[in-house]
Structure formats: C-alpha cells, structure tokens
Scaffold this active site. Structure first.
Site, mmCIF file in Angstrom:
data_model
loop_
_atom_site.group_PDB
_atom_site.id
_atom_site.type_symbol
_atom_site.label_atom_id
_atom_site.label_comp_id
_atom_site.label_asym_id
_atom_site.label_seq_id
_atom_site.Cartn_x
_atom_site.Cartn_y
_atom_site.Cartn_z
ATOM 1 N N HIS A 118 45.339 12.802 -40.109
ATOM 2 C CA HIS A 118 43.960 12.903 -39.615
ATOM 3 C C HIS A 118 43.942 13.414 -38.174
ATOM 4 O O HIS A 118 43.148 14.300 -37.827
ATOM 5 C CB HIS A 118 43.280 11.535 -39.702
ATOM 6 C CG HIS A 118 41.877 11.512 -39.159
ATOM 7 N ND1 HIS A 118 40.772 11.766 -39.941
ATOM 8 C CD2 HIS A 118 41.407 11.282 -37.900
ATOM 9 C CE1 HIS A 118 39.682 11.694 -39.191
ATOM 10 N NE2 HIS A 118 40.039 11.398 -37.953
ATOM 11 N N GLU A 119 44.833 12.881 -37.340
ATOM 12 C CA GLU A 119 44.870 13.317 -35.943
ATOM 13 C C GLU A 119 45.407 14.741 -35.823
ATOM 14 O O GLU A 119 44.928 15.528 -34.997
ATOM 15 C CB GLU A 119 45.722 12.345 -35.118
ATOM 16 C CG GLU A 119 45.244 10.900 -35.130
ATOM 17 C CD GLU A 119 43.790 10.751 -34.719
ATOM 18 O OE1 GLU A 119 43.324 11.532 -33.863
ATOM 19 O OE2 GLU A 119 43.104 9.861 -35.260
ATOM 20 N N HIS A 122 42.602 17.094 -36.489
ATOM 21 C CA HIS A 122 41.769 17.331 -35.308
ATOM 22 C C HIS A 122 42.399 18.394 -34.403
ATOM 23 O O HIS A 122 41.700 19.247 -33.850
ATOM 24 C CB HIS A 122 41.592 16.035 -34.521
ATOM 25 C CG HIS A 122 40.526 15.130 -35.064
ATOM 26 N ND1 HIS A 122 39.242 15.564 -35.300
ATOM 27 C CD2 HIS A 122 40.557 13.803 -35.385
ATOM 28 C CE1 HIS A 122 38.522 14.545 -35.757
ATOM 29 N NE2 HIS A 122 39.289 13.476 -35.830
ATOM 30 N N GLU A 190 34.688 14.725 -38.168
ATOM 31 C CA GLU A 190 35.483 13.600 -38.657
ATOM 32 C C GLU A 190 35.696 13.700 -40.166
ATOM 33 O O GLU A 190 36.807 13.489 -40.671
ATOM 34 C CB GLU A 190 34.792 12.275 -38.307
ATOM 35 C CG GLU A 190 34.856 11.893 -36.845
ATOM 36 C CD GLU A 190 36.278 11.682 -36.352
ATOM 37 O OE1 GLU A 190 37.126 11.198 -37.132
ATOM 38 O OE2 GLU A 190 36.547 12.010 -35.184
#
Length: 255
Positions: A118-119, A122, A190
């Site tokens: 997930h990071e 980003h 997100e």
C-alpha cells in the site's frame, strides 16, 4: 478544484484575474530532503538495514520489483510499541517508508507485505506530488476568495451589492468546497493505493486482515460489514475512506 479557482479568479478580475489565480496555484518546489537525520527529526524513527531485518527487505524488494520502482524506499522504524501505523514519504525517485514498532509486532508477514505494498503504491503513484498540487490549489482558492470578498465589500459601498450577491455566496463557500474536494481526492488516492497493493501482492485476504487489525487498533471495534457509510455525510469530512468501504472495494476487485 482548478475550475473552482478559475471561477473565483474570474469574479475577482475577469480573464486577467483568472489567469493570475491559476498561475499562483503552482505548488512550491519539493525541497524535502529524505535523509536519516531529517526522518529522525520529523518522526523520531531510525533507519533499518537489510542485515537487521532481512525478511522485511525481501518483501520490500519483491513488491518494488513488481511496482517497477528502480530504487528501494528507505525503511524506518518508529519506536512506538503501542501504535500501529505506516507512512510513505517522497516519490519514485527518492522515498522512505516509516513503520511503527507496534505494526511490526502486531502484523503477520503477509499482512506486513500488504501494508508495504500500500505504501509502495503511494510512492509509485506519486501521491505526495498529487496532494501537494491539491494543497496549493486549496490555498489559492482561499486567498482568491478572500480577495474577491474584499472587493465585493468595497463595491457594496457604491451600491453594487445586489447584483454581486450570488458571487459573494460562491466566494464565501469556495474555501469549504475546496477543502471537501481535497478530502475527496485523498480518499480516491487511498482507494487507488489499496487497488495497486492488491495488484502487487495478489493477496486480498492479507490486505483485508491488515485493515481489520488497524480498525480494531484505532477504534477498538471491528469494521462494519454494512454499506451504511454510503449514507453517512460525515464520510465527506474524512481524508481516508472508512474501512468497510475499503474492504468492499478490495472484495469487488478480487472477485
């Protein structure tokens, strides 16, 4: 947000005012230095080495390879044993990921892989740059609407308030509208990071389990499995989607 800013600029000074407002919305150059010293100063986090946590770096290397990142993000551990959280800094060229000690202790290997993915998403999607633009636009909207209201108050003394009342209402609402649009953009990014994380790991169960643990940790209760969030106006004030929405989106993508 750009359209809202353009309209505010037009009210202030016609075509020239619109041009000035848009030209003033460019974000400042990103001069953030992601170094061991700066991250320690911001977060109190220490840099991790591959020799110290080889399993963690093996996961990160695999995820970054699938994401097409040439350079691995630096990994930092924040000494917060009672907190479960993760942060991504920077973009594809220079980045860092900060993980709390509580997250590393409380998550399984697969769940940590989902969090890292997930990071990394980003970082790959350059969300820091995107939200930097959104912040600059929101500030420009605030200043332009303030200038417009000042001009309209001046015209009021010359009997021009009646015709400018709709403009005054729009300018008064513009800062709040800009804020809501910025929050909506953050929620979209997100959800997109969740989708990219699923693409990078292929493990929806681990991602959902990680989200469930984070929800239980931060709220003390399990995430709702209903769609009540759709009718909750408070969700418009959130920078992150509610966990039930994130889980539902992941399930739809997975199946």
């Amino acid at each position: 947000m750009t359209l809202l800013l353009a309209v505010c600029g037009w009210i202030v000074g016609g075509a020239e005012g619109m041009q000035r407002a848009l030209s003033g919305s460019t974000p400042r150059p990103d001069e953030t230095v992601i170094s061991r010293e700066s991250v320690y100063r911001w977060f109190g986090a220490r840099l991790l080495s591959p020799a110290e946590v080889p399993d963690l770096f093996a996961i990160l290397t695999k995820v970054c390879s699938r994401a097409g990142l040439v350079r691995l993000p630096d990994l930092y551990c924040l000494p917060a044993p009672r907190d479960m959280n993760a942060y991504a800094l920077g973009g594809p060229e220079r980045s860092a990921i900060v993980l709390t000690e509580g997250l590393l202790r409380g998550m399984t290997r697969d769940e940590i892989a989902g969090i890292l993915a997930h990071e990394v998403a980003h970082i790959r999607n350059n969300d820091a740059w995107t939200m930097g633009w959104a912040t600059a636009l929101r500030r420009a909207i605030d200043w332009t609407s303030l200038a417009g209201l000042a001009l309209l108050r001046t015209s009021h003394h010359h009997g021009g308030m009646t015709s400018s009342r709709p403009s005054a209402m729009l300018l008064s609402a513009a800062p709040a509208l800009g804020q809501l649009l910025g929050l909506a953009l953050s929620r979209v990014r997100e959800l997109d990071a969740d989708a990219t994380a699923l693409e990078l790991t292929g493990d929806s169960r681990a991602l959902i389990a990680a989200l469930d643990k984070l929800e239980r940790h931060h709220t003390g209760s399990a995430p709702s499995r209903t769609s009540a969030f759709v009718h909750d106006p408070v969700r418009l004030l959130r920078s992150h989607p509610v966990t039930s929405e994130r889980v539902g989106t992941l399930l739809n993508l997975a199946y």
